[in-house]
Write a protein that holds these residues in place. Structure first.
Motif, mmCIF file in Angstrom:
data_model
loop_
_atom_site.group_PDB
_atom_site.id
_atom_site.type_symbol
_atom_site.label_atom_id
_atom_site.label_comp_id
_atom_site.label_asym_id
_atom_site.label_seq_id
_atom_site.Cartn_x
_atom_site.Cartn_y
_atom_site.Cartn_z
ATOM 1 N N TYR A 29 36.706 -21.852 40.577
ATOM 2 C CA TYR A 29 36.364 -21.024 41.754
ATOM 3 C C TYR A 29 37.628 -20.456 42.399
ATOM 4 O O TYR A 29 37.690 -19.263 42.724
ATOM 5 C CB TYR A 29 35.588 -21.864 42.770
ATOM 6 N N MET A 30 38.647 -21.289 42.609
ATOM 7 C CA MET A 30 39.881 -20.844 43.255
ATOM 8 C C MET A 30 40.522 -19.689 42.480
ATOM 9 O O MET A 30 41.016 -18.728 43.068
ATOM 10 C CB MET A 30 40.859 -22.024 43.363
ATOM 11 N N THR A 31 40.512 -19.797 41.152
ATOM 12 C CA THR A 31 41.157 -18.784 40.318
ATOM 13 C C THR A 31 40.374 -17.477 40.304
ATOM 14 O O THR A 31 40.910 -16.397 40.574
ATOM 15 C CB THR A 31 41.313 -19.311 38.884
ATOM 16 N N PHE A 32 39.076 -17.581 40.004
ATOM 17 C CA PHE A 32 38.307 -16.356 39.761
ATOM 18 C C PHE A 32 37.878 -15.657 41.049
ATOM 19 O O PHE A 32 37.693 -14.432 41.045
ATOM 20 C CB PHE A 32 37.116 -16.657 38.856
ATOM 21 N N SER A 33 37.748 -16.389 42.155
ATOM 22 C CA SER A 33 37.460 -15.701 43.427
ATOM 23 C C SER A 33 38.656 -14.844 43.828
ATOM 24 O O SER A 33 38.498 -13.711 44.294
ATOM 25 C CB SER A 33 37.096 -16.706 44.522
ATOM 26 N N CYS A 34 39.872 -15.367 43.624
ATOM 27 C CA CYS A 34 41.075 -14.550 43.874
ATOM 28 C C CYS A 34 41.123 -13.350 42.937
ATOM 29 O O CYS A 34 41.538 -12.252 43.332
ATOM 30 C CB CYS A 34 42.338 -15.399 43.678
ATOM 31 N N ALA A 35 40.691 -13.567 41.688
ATOM 32 C CA ALA A 35 40.788 -12.510 40.676
ATOM 33 C C ALA A 35 39.869 -11.337 41.001
ATOM 34 O O ALA A 35 40.289 -10.170 40.947
ATOM 35 C CB ALA A 35 40.458 -13.078 39.296
ATOM 36 N N TYR A 36 38.604 -11.597 41.333
ATOM 37 C CA TYR A 36 37.726 -10.448 41.557
ATOM 38 C C TYR A 36 37.968 -9.779 42.905
ATOM 39 O O TYR A 36 37.712 -8.595 43.069
ATOM 40 C CB TYR A 36 36.251 -10.777 41.303
ATOM 41 N N VAL A 37 38.499 -10.518 43.872
ATOM 42 C CA VAL A 37 38.897 -9.867 45.124
ATOM 43 C C VAL A 37 40.079 -8.929 44.878
ATOM 44 O O VAL A 37 40.153 -7.835 45.447
ATOM 45 C CB VAL A 37 39.240 -10.911 46.205
ATOM 46 N N ALA A 38 40.994 -9.349 43.992
ATOM 47 C CA ALA A 38 42.179 -8.529 43.691
ATOM 48 C C ALA A 38 41.800 -7.151 43.168
ATOM 49 O O ALA A 38 42.523 -6.167 43.419
ATOM 50 C CB ALA A 38 43.062 -9.252 42.673
ATOM 51 N N VAL A 39 40.684 -7.044 42.479
ATOM 52 C CA VAL A 39 40.225 -5.751 41.946
ATOM 53 C C VAL A 39 40.016 -4.744 43.070
ATOM 54 O O VAL A 39 40.284 -3.545 42.915
ATOM 55 C CB VAL A 39 38.909 -5.945 41.154
ATOM 56 N N PHE A 40 39.574 -5.225 44.232
ATOM 57 C CA PHE A 40 39.231 -4.334 45.341
ATOM 58 C C PHE A 40 40.340 -4.230 46.394
ATOM 59 O O PHE A 40 40.199 -3.497 47.370
ATOM 60 C CB PHE A 40 37.927 -4.805 46.003
ATOM 61 N N MET A 41 41.450 -4.941 46.182
ATOM 62 C CA MET A 41 42.544 -4.923 47.156
ATOM 63 C C MET A 41 43.327 -3.610 47.127
ATOM 64 O O MET A 41 43.998 -3.262 48.104
ATOM 65 C CB MET A 41 43.506 -6.085 46.882
ATOM 66 N N LYS A 42 43.253 -2.876 46.025
ATOM 67 C CA LYS A 42 44.098 -1.688 45.860
ATOM 68 C C LYS A 42 43.821 -0.628 46.915
ATOM 69 O O LYS A 42 44.698 0.154 47.262
ATOM 70 C CB LYS A 42 43.888 -1.105 44.461
ATOM 71 N N GLU A 43 42.607 -0.575 47.409
ATOM 72 C CA GLU A 43 42.235 0.451 48.392
ATOM 73 C C GLU A 43 42.476 0.006 49.830
ATOM 74 O O GLU A 43 42.256 0.766 50.767
ATOM 75 C CB GLU A 43 40.741 0.793 48.237
ATOM 76 N N VAL A 44 42.907 -1.233 50.018
ATOM 77 C CA VAL A 44 43.000 -1.820 51.359
ATOM 78 C C VAL A 44 44.422 -1.687 51.904
ATOM 79 O O VAL A 44 45.381 -2.109 51.261
ATOM 80 C CB VAL A 44 42.577 -3.303 51.327
ATOM 81 N N LYS A 45 44.541 -1.114 53.091
ATOM 82 C CA LYS A 45 45.858 -0.964 53.722
ATOM 83 C C LYS A 45 46.449 -2.335 54.051
ATOM 84 O O LYS A 45 45.769 -3.195 54.600
ATOM 85 C CB LYS A 45 45.733 -0.154 55.019
ATOM 86 N N GLY A 46 47.720 -2.517 53.723
ATOM 87 C CA GLY A 46 48.397 -3.777 54.036
ATOM 88 C C GLY A 46 48.102 -4.877 53.044
ATOM 89 O O GLY A 46 48.471 -6.028 53.287
#
Length: 426
Positions: free
Chosen positions: A160-177
């Motif tokens: 859970y710790m690994t893959f929750s970080c992984a799929y959130v990272a996919v959507f971080m590119k559009e987020v300021k900061g």
């Protein structure tokens, strides 16, 4: 064994120590000298403490609202003492929870080192309570003995710790900061759903943070000011709806509700300021330090950090997300009441604030105003309906989940419970 359990419970369960160790390891890998490492470690730990204490106090300051809303809807009183709830919840699963927490982090590090999912989950306070959820589901939903229970739990937590970080990272590119890290938080599935809904139904061109306001109201663009005003109005409105005389006697401690509301608003604004200051202090140190880990120890790894890091760039989303998730939760609660659902549930305000805020941030980043509203509204529904399904599955862990049940607990918890039931308790 006693020494190991002592370290797990008293050192490694404290997220601030994990953060400090990461900075030491990262800077040592870069061959920094002790006089460079020490100040960086201290500044990072102080910054993290400001974020952590600010976030916790911010959440606790919302609890009087829960008491008053319970009165408005004539619900049975639901305890809001976090310390008492935590003590009661850990009484039956404390040892299993601590070992799952520690070994789960090891699994996360191994997955980051030896697979392509290079994400190190550094929000220890998040994984600690998630370890409790896994321990409770396994202990009260299976026939596993101690050692297999801990082993299965550690694998589940580390995954859970690994893959929750992984799929959130996919959507971080559009987020300021959001450059240089991903999020490690138990709102991850809410972020995923909010981002997908926003991409499908939203419009990025209508950014919630770019709302035009008259020049004389430009001060509302500052998060500290806007949140102070909004929370003052919210406390006052809820106090009036619950009955001024009742609120005076049962909530404000005899303090006039207008004064009480204004002081609560000021306190909220103050803790937001503390969080923002901590964000700036921590980010300036930990991202640079983590380069040492990413280059020398776990190549190309990315740190998973807590959600308040994004708050300074999205003040409108934070406010709208909280209020929208709260409205959705209250509507969901009324639906359950009309259906005579056997378990009384209530929108837990600490999770509602933080998960509502971050799902609106991602909704706005991927779909503008409409995305923020849709994402945070769906998040509020997951919180209330998921909590209703989860509570009967987790035995003595239920009291703390009534207060801290965030989106991942409410979503993944019942699914894991059903899977365990399907396999006959293993």
């Amino acid at each position: 064994m006693e020494v190991i359990m002592y370290l797990i419970r008293n050192v490694f369960s404290q997220a601030v120590f994990i953060i400090g160790i990461v900075v030491i390891v990262g800077m040592a890998a870069q061959k920094k000298t002790w006089d460079q490492i020490l100040p960086s470690v201290i500044k990072t730990m102080i910054g993290f403490t400001m974020i952590n204490v600010g976030g916790q106090t911010l959440g606790v300051s919302l609890l009087p609202l829960q008491t008053m809303i319970t009165k408005i809807f004539n619900l049975p009183e639901i305890p809001v003492d976090i310390g008492a709830a935590q003590s009661e919840s850990l009484s039956g699963i404390g040892t299993e929870m601590a070992l799952i927490f520690a070994l789960g982090f090891v699994v996360n590090l191994l997955l980051a080192r030896f697979t392509r999912f290079k994400y190190v989950h550094l929000s220890a306070h998040v994984s600690f309570f998630y370890a409790g959820l896994i321990a409770a589901l396994l202990k009260f939903g299976t026939n596993l003995s101690f050692v297999p229970l801990v082993a299965v739990g550690a694998v589940l937590l580390g995954t859970y710790m690994t893959f929750s970080c992984a799929y959130v990272a996919v959507f971080m590119k559009e987020v300021k900061g959001g450059e240089g890290f991903t999020l490690a938080h138990s709102s991850s599935v809410g972020i995923l759903i909010s981002s997908l809904l926003a991409k499908t139904f939203g419009n990025k061109e209508h950014d919630l943070e770019n709302i035009n306001v008259p020049k004389k109201l430009n001060f509302l663009r500052e998060m500290t000011i806007s949140l102070t005003i909004v929370m003052t109005i919210l406390f006052l409105a809820i106090s009036l709806l619950s009955g001024p005389a009742w609120a005076l006697k049962n909530v404000t401690g005899g303090q006039d509700i207008l004064v009480f509301s204004f002081l609560k608003g000021l306190s909220f604004g103050m803790w937001i300021t503390v969080i923002i200051t901590g964000v700036r202090m921590m980010l300036s140190e930990i991202i640079a330090a983590f380069h040492g880990i990413a280059n020398k120890i776990i190549p190309n790894s990315v740190p998973g950090l807590d959600i308040p890091l994004l708050f300074p760039n999205y003040p409108n989303s934070v406010i709208l997300g909280f209020l929208t998730s709260l409205i959705a939760g209250l509507l969901g609660m009324m639906v359950l009441g009309l259906l005579n659902y056997p378990v009384v549930v209530f929108p837990a305000l600490i999770p509602t604030f933080f998960t509502g805020a971050v799902t609106a941030i991602f909704g706005n980043a991927h779909g503008g105003r409409r995305g923020a509203i849709i994402g945070s509204f769906v998040n509020g529904l997951i919180l209330i309906f998921g909590q209703a399904l989860l509570l009967p599955m987790i035995g003595t862990y239920a009291p703390i989940m009534r207060i801290l049940s965030e989106t991942d607990y409410s979503f993944y918890g019942p699914i894991l419970g059903w899977i365990l039931k399907l396999f006959g308790g293993m």
